[in-house]
Write a protein that holds these residues in place. Structure first.
Motif, PDB file in Angstrom:
ATOM      1  N   ALA A  31      -0.324   0.499  -5.462  1.00 34.69           N
ATOM      2  CA  ALA A  31       1.097   0.184  -5.494  1.00 34.69           C
ATOM      3  C   ALA A  31       1.284  -1.328  -5.526  1.00 34.69           C
ATOM      4  N   VAL A  32       2.327  -1.825  -4.875  1.00 40.44           N
ATOM      5  CA  VAL A  32       2.588  -3.259  -4.822  1.00 40.44           C
ATOM      6  C   VAL A  32       1.874  -3.825  -3.598  1.00 40.44           C
ATOM      7  N   SER A  33       0.711  -4.422  -3.810  1.00 38.95           N
ATOM      8  CA  SER A  33      -0.099  -5.010  -2.735  1.00 38.95           C
ATOM      9  C   SER A  33      -0.442  -4.002  -1.649  1.00 38.95           C
ATOM     10  N   SER A  34      -0.515  -2.719  -2.006  1.00 39.66           N
ATOM     11  CA  SER A  34      -0.934  -1.682  -1.062  1.00 39.66           C
ATOM     12  C   SER A  34      -1.581  -0.545  -1.836  1.00 39.66           C
ATOM     13  N   GLY A  81       6.091   3.943  -4.464  1.00 47.35           N
ATOM     14  CA  GLY A  81       7.009   3.083  -5.176  1.00 47.35           C
ATOM     15  C   GLY A  81       7.000   1.685  -4.600  1.00 47.35           C
ATOM     16  N   PHE A  82       8.037   0.924  -4.890  1.00 49.85           N
ATOM     17  CA  PHE A  82       8.158  -0.441  -4.383  1.00 49.85           C
ATOM     18  C   PHE A  82       8.593  -0.383  -2.922  1.00 49.85           C
ATOM     19  N   GLY A  83       7.637  -0.420  -2.002  1.00 45.82           N
ATOM     20  CA  GLY A  83       7.929  -0.449  -0.575  1.00 45.82           C
ATOM     21  C   GLY A  83       8.222   0.898   0.052  1.00 45.82           C
ATOM     22  N   TYR A  84       7.876   1.992  -0.598  1.00 46.27           N
ATOM     23  CA  TYR A  84       8.060   3.309   0.013  1.00 46.27           C
ATOM     24  C   TYR A  84       7.048   4.303  -0.546  1.00 46.27           C
ATOM     25  N   THR A  90       1.316  20.813   0.387  1.00 49.98           N
ATOM     26  CA  THR A  90       0.887  22.015  -0.325  1.00 49.98           C
ATOM     27  C   THR A  90       1.903  23.139  -0.235  1.00 49.98           C
ATOM     28  N   ASP A  91       2.851  23.036   0.696  1.00 53.17           N
ATOM     29  CA  ASP A  91       3.896  24.059   0.792  1.00 53.17           C
ATOM     30  C   ASP A  91       5.109  23.739  -0.075  1.00 53.17           C
ATOM     31  N   GLY A  92       5.038  22.675  -0.884  1.00 51.72           N
ATOM     32  CA  GLY A  92       6.116  22.327  -1.793  1.00 51.72           C
ATOM     33  C   GLY A  92       7.205  21.478  -1.186  1.00 51.72           C
ATOM     34  N   THR A  93       7.037  21.062   0.076  1.00 49.76           N
ATOM     35  CA  THR A  93       8.008  20.159   0.690  1.00 49.76           C
ATOM     36  C   THR A  93       7.596  18.712   0.447  1.00 49.76           C
ATOM     37  N   VAL A  94       8.549  17.784   0.586  1.00 51.78           N
ATOM     38  CA  VAL A  94       8.291  16.363   0.374  1.00 51.78           C
ATOM     39  C   VAL A  94       8.704  15.587   1.621  1.00 51.78           C
ATOM     40  N   TRP A  95       7.864  14.645   2.007  1.00 52.87           N
ATOM     41  CA  TRP A  95       8.106  13.784   3.151  1.00 52.87           C
ATOM     42  C   TRP A  95       8.055  12.336   2.660  1.00 52.87           C
ATOM     43  N   ALA A  96       8.782  11.438   3.328  1.00 53.36           N
ATOM     44  CA  ALA A  96       8.899  10.077   2.802  1.00 53.36           C
ATOM     45  C   ALA A  96       8.997   9.060   3.931  1.00 53.36           C
ATOM     46  N   CYS A  97       8.563   7.844   3.620  1.00 56.07           N
ATOM     47  CA  CYS A  97       8.692   6.736   4.567  1.00 56.07           C
ATOM     48  C   CYS A  97       8.813   5.429   3.794  1.00 56.07           C
ATOM     49  N   GLY A  98       9.272   4.372   4.514  1.00 57.34           N
ATOM     50  CA  GLY A  98       9.383   3.067   3.899  1.00 57.34           C
ATOM     51  C   GLY A  98      10.822   2.632   3.708  1.00 57.34           C
ATOM     52  N   ASN A  99      11.039   1.823   2.688  1.00 54.58           N
ATOM     53  CA  ASN A  99      12.360   1.267   2.378  1.00 54.58           C
ATOM     54  C   ASN A  99      13.301   2.359   1.867  1.00 54.58           C
ATOM     55  N   ASN A 100      14.510   2.404   2.418  1.00 57.18           N
ATOM     56  CA  ASN A 100      15.473   3.423   2.007  1.00 57.18           C
ATOM     57  C   ASN A 100      16.822   2.813   1.631  1.00 57.18           C
ATOM     58  N   TYR A 101      16.817   1.538   1.262  1.00 55.65           N
ATOM     59  CA  TYR A 101      18.084   0.849   1.006  1.00 55.65           C
ATOM     60  C   TYR A 101      18.904   1.514  -0.090  1.00 55.65           C
ATOM     61  N   GLY A 127       9.845  23.809  -3.180  1.00 56.69           N
ATOM     62  CA  GLY A 127       9.219  24.240  -4.421  1.00 56.69           C
ATOM     63  C   GLY A 127       8.837  23.107  -5.336  1.00 56.69           C
ATOM     64  N   ILE A 128       8.550  21.931  -4.768  1.00 55.59           N
ATOM     65  CA  ILE A 128       8.198  20.754  -5.569  1.00 55.59           C
ATOM     66  C   ILE A 128       6.710  20.794  -5.924  1.00 55.59           C
ATOM     67  N   VAL A 129       6.383  20.435  -7.174  1.00 57.56           N
ATOM     68  CA  VAL A 129       4.991  20.424  -7.628  1.00 57.56           C
ATOM     69  C   VAL A 129       4.520  19.043  -8.072  1.00 57.56           C
ATOM     70  N   ALA A 130       5.437  18.069  -8.183  1.00 56.79           N
ATOM     71  CA  ALA A 130       5.042  16.716  -8.554  1.00 56.79           C
ATOM     72  C   ALA A 130       6.122  15.742  -8.101  1.00 56.79           C
ATOM     73  N   VAL A 131       5.692  14.512  -7.774  1.00 56.83           N
ATOM     74  CA  VAL A 131       6.617  13.451  -7.374  1.00 56.83           C
ATOM     75  C   VAL A 131       6.289  12.193  -8.160  1.00 56.83           C
ATOM     76  N   ALA A 132       7.302  11.331  -8.342  1.00 53.84           N
ATOM     77  CA  ALA A 132       7.104  10.041  -8.998  1.00 53.84           C
ATOM     78  C   ALA A 132       8.022   9.030  -8.335  1.00 53.84           C
ATOM     79  N   ALA A 133       7.501   7.837  -8.069  1.00 53.71           N
ATOM     80  CA  ALA A 133       8.265   6.801  -7.373  1.00 53.71           C
ATOM     81  C   ALA A 133       8.245   5.518  -8.186  1.00 53.71           C
TER      82      ALA A 133
END
Length: 466
Positions: A31-34, A81-84, A90-101, A127-133
């Motif tokens: 990612a960006v320096s990570s 993504g940029f800062g998040y 595997t159960d199709g749920t999505v979890w997130a952390c980082g910048n939420n501005y 029911g999510i199978v792919a993510v993009a940030a």
């Protein structure tokens, strides 16, 4: 017997999830320096810049070596993504952390200056199978082929016909039959099940591939990328886009100030063109102003901006045509960050080059030649991969194969399917007997995955076509 059938159903469900997610699945993510790493036990580790809490370890402390992403488990793949960071389970749920501005974490709010340092569930999604940030915009592909989005929408990159940021994920109108998604700096790409591509968002450099450029105005509704067809994978860079065709060629458009597009010039191009000299490509990745390509022989090639040594050729000289990354072979996965790259070898080791802050080698020193990254977990194999836990006997030979191979299987009423390494189905046939000949003379040379699917289970084996 009921218990055994239940186990088979679980195996089949997990295998199908892996297949559906293959086009976007990554186990090494720059990612960006990570950087983030998906572990074989479906946990994650991360290193580098963490001022937004994007590493998910409950702090905002930068890490020069990899640390666990808190107590996260059951992770199928990761989007950064940029800062998040987005974690797909595997159960199709999505979890997130980082910048939420800009609402990119999907929590129903925008404008928050407080980072989320422990991953939280995006409850609006299932029911999510792919993510993009991307640069504050998040995309989610559901198992029904629809796409959902939230976050930064200044250039219309969320595809809803507006330029209003969204704090809660919504279904993008008019999109269906989507098999892969990609976020660039401020643009979005969508691969359809017919091998064509749609795009929306920022297009000043021609990164949307619709033949136009130079406009700061938003392209807020997905529209066709011209010229390209037979596409199996899509990648969005900072200001450019890459498209992998089913014949192993790569097509490109957009920003080219540093030779990002690999055509020997620094001229932006708004219509996709084939990058000459590149063939047998199985995967690709793009950074802010550079591109890297994995070939079927396990070598990696790169072009574009090289100020931090991100091209890995032992120099910091920009390259306008692809050059081979020094000292690397046996590579199975690649990932580009803002100014560094990661490489996964067939022996499970991870190597990196470029911006030292994201390499996790204990220093902040840039590297122009790949170095091994130590202190990380055993890396997971994601996307379509071999599955050997099975009650069914299966043999596949010869391997490598030339014009045909044979399958011997005890499976009843089964179907054999062949996928490219990027998840594109290229062959399907019913198994008529215990031994079946499969003709592959029309397939290009490279790595494929052969899956045998019955009502009870799914088995996947790797095949090399010479």
């Amino acid at each position: 017997m009921k218990h055994k059938l239940r186990e088979y159903r679980v195996l089949l469900l997990l295998a199908l999830l892996v297949v559906n997610n293959s086009a976007n699945a990554q186990s090494i993510i720059a990612a960006v320096s990570s950087s983030m790493f998906l572990c074989s036990d479906h946990t994650a580790m991360g290193c580098g810049a963490n001022n937004n809490g994007n590493l998910g370890d409950g702090t905002t402390v930068d890490r020069l070596t990899a640390v666990p992403a808190g107590t996260m488990s059951g992770i199928a793949t990761i989007g950064v993504g940029f800062g998040y960071t987005l974690f797909l389970k595997t159960d199709g749920t999505v979890w997130a952390c980082g910048n939420n501005y800009q609402g990119q974490l999907g929590q129903g709010t925008t404008g928050s200056t407080s980072p989320v340092i422990v991953p939280v569930q995006i409850t609006a999604l299932s029911g999510i199978v792919a993510v993009a940030a991307g640069q504050g915009s998040s995309l989610f592909l559901k198992n029904d082929g629809t796409v959902w989005a939230c976050g930064n929408n200044y250039y219309g990159q969320l595809g809803d016909g507006t330029t209003v940021d969204k704090g809660t994920p919504f279904q993008i109108p008019s999109l269906s039959g989507i098999t892969a998604i990609a976020s660039g700096g401020n643009h979005s790409l969508f691969l359809k099940n017919d091998g064509t591509v749609l795009s929306c968002g920022y297009n000043f450099h021609g990164q949307l591939g619709n033949g136009t450029s130079g406009s700061f105005s938003a392209n807020s509704t997905p529209s066709p990328v011209t010229v390209v067809s037979g596409i199996t994978a899509i990648i969005g860079g900072g200001y450019h886009s890459l498209f992998l065709k089913n014949d192993g060629t790569v097509w490109a458009c957009g920003g080219n100030n540093y030779g990002d597009l690999g055509d020997g010039t620094t001229v932006n191009t708004p219509t996709p063109f084939q990058i000459s000299g590149l063939s047998s490509v199985t995967a690709m990745s793009a950074g802010d102003n550079h591109s890297i390509f994995l070939k079927s022989d396990g070598t990696v090639w790169s072009c574009g901006l090289n100020g931090s040594g991100q091209l890995g050729d032992g120099t910091t000289t920009d390259r306008h045509t692809p050059v081979q990354v020094s000292t690397l072979s046996g590579i199975t996965e690649i990932s580009s960050g803002y100014a560094h790259c990661l490489f996964l070898k067939s022996d499970g080791t991870v190597w990196g080059t470029g911006d030292g802050f994201g390499l996790g080698d204990g220093t902040m020193v840039n590297k122009s030649t790949p170095v091994q990254i130590n202190g990380i977990c055993a890396i997971a194999t994601v996307g379509i991969g071999e599955s050997t836990a099975s009650a069914t006997e299966l043999s596949l030979y010869p391997n490598p194969a030339n014009e045909q191979f044979f399958i011997e299987s005890s499976a009843q009423d089964a179907t054999v399917e062949i996928f490219t390494i990027n998840g594109q189905l290229v062959y399907s046939q019913k198994i008529q007997s215990a031994k079946t000949a499969i003709n592959i003379e029309d397939l290009s040379g490279g790595v494929y995955f052969v899956q045998v699917k019955s009502a009870k289970e799914l088995i996947v084996k790797k095949l090399i076509k010479q």
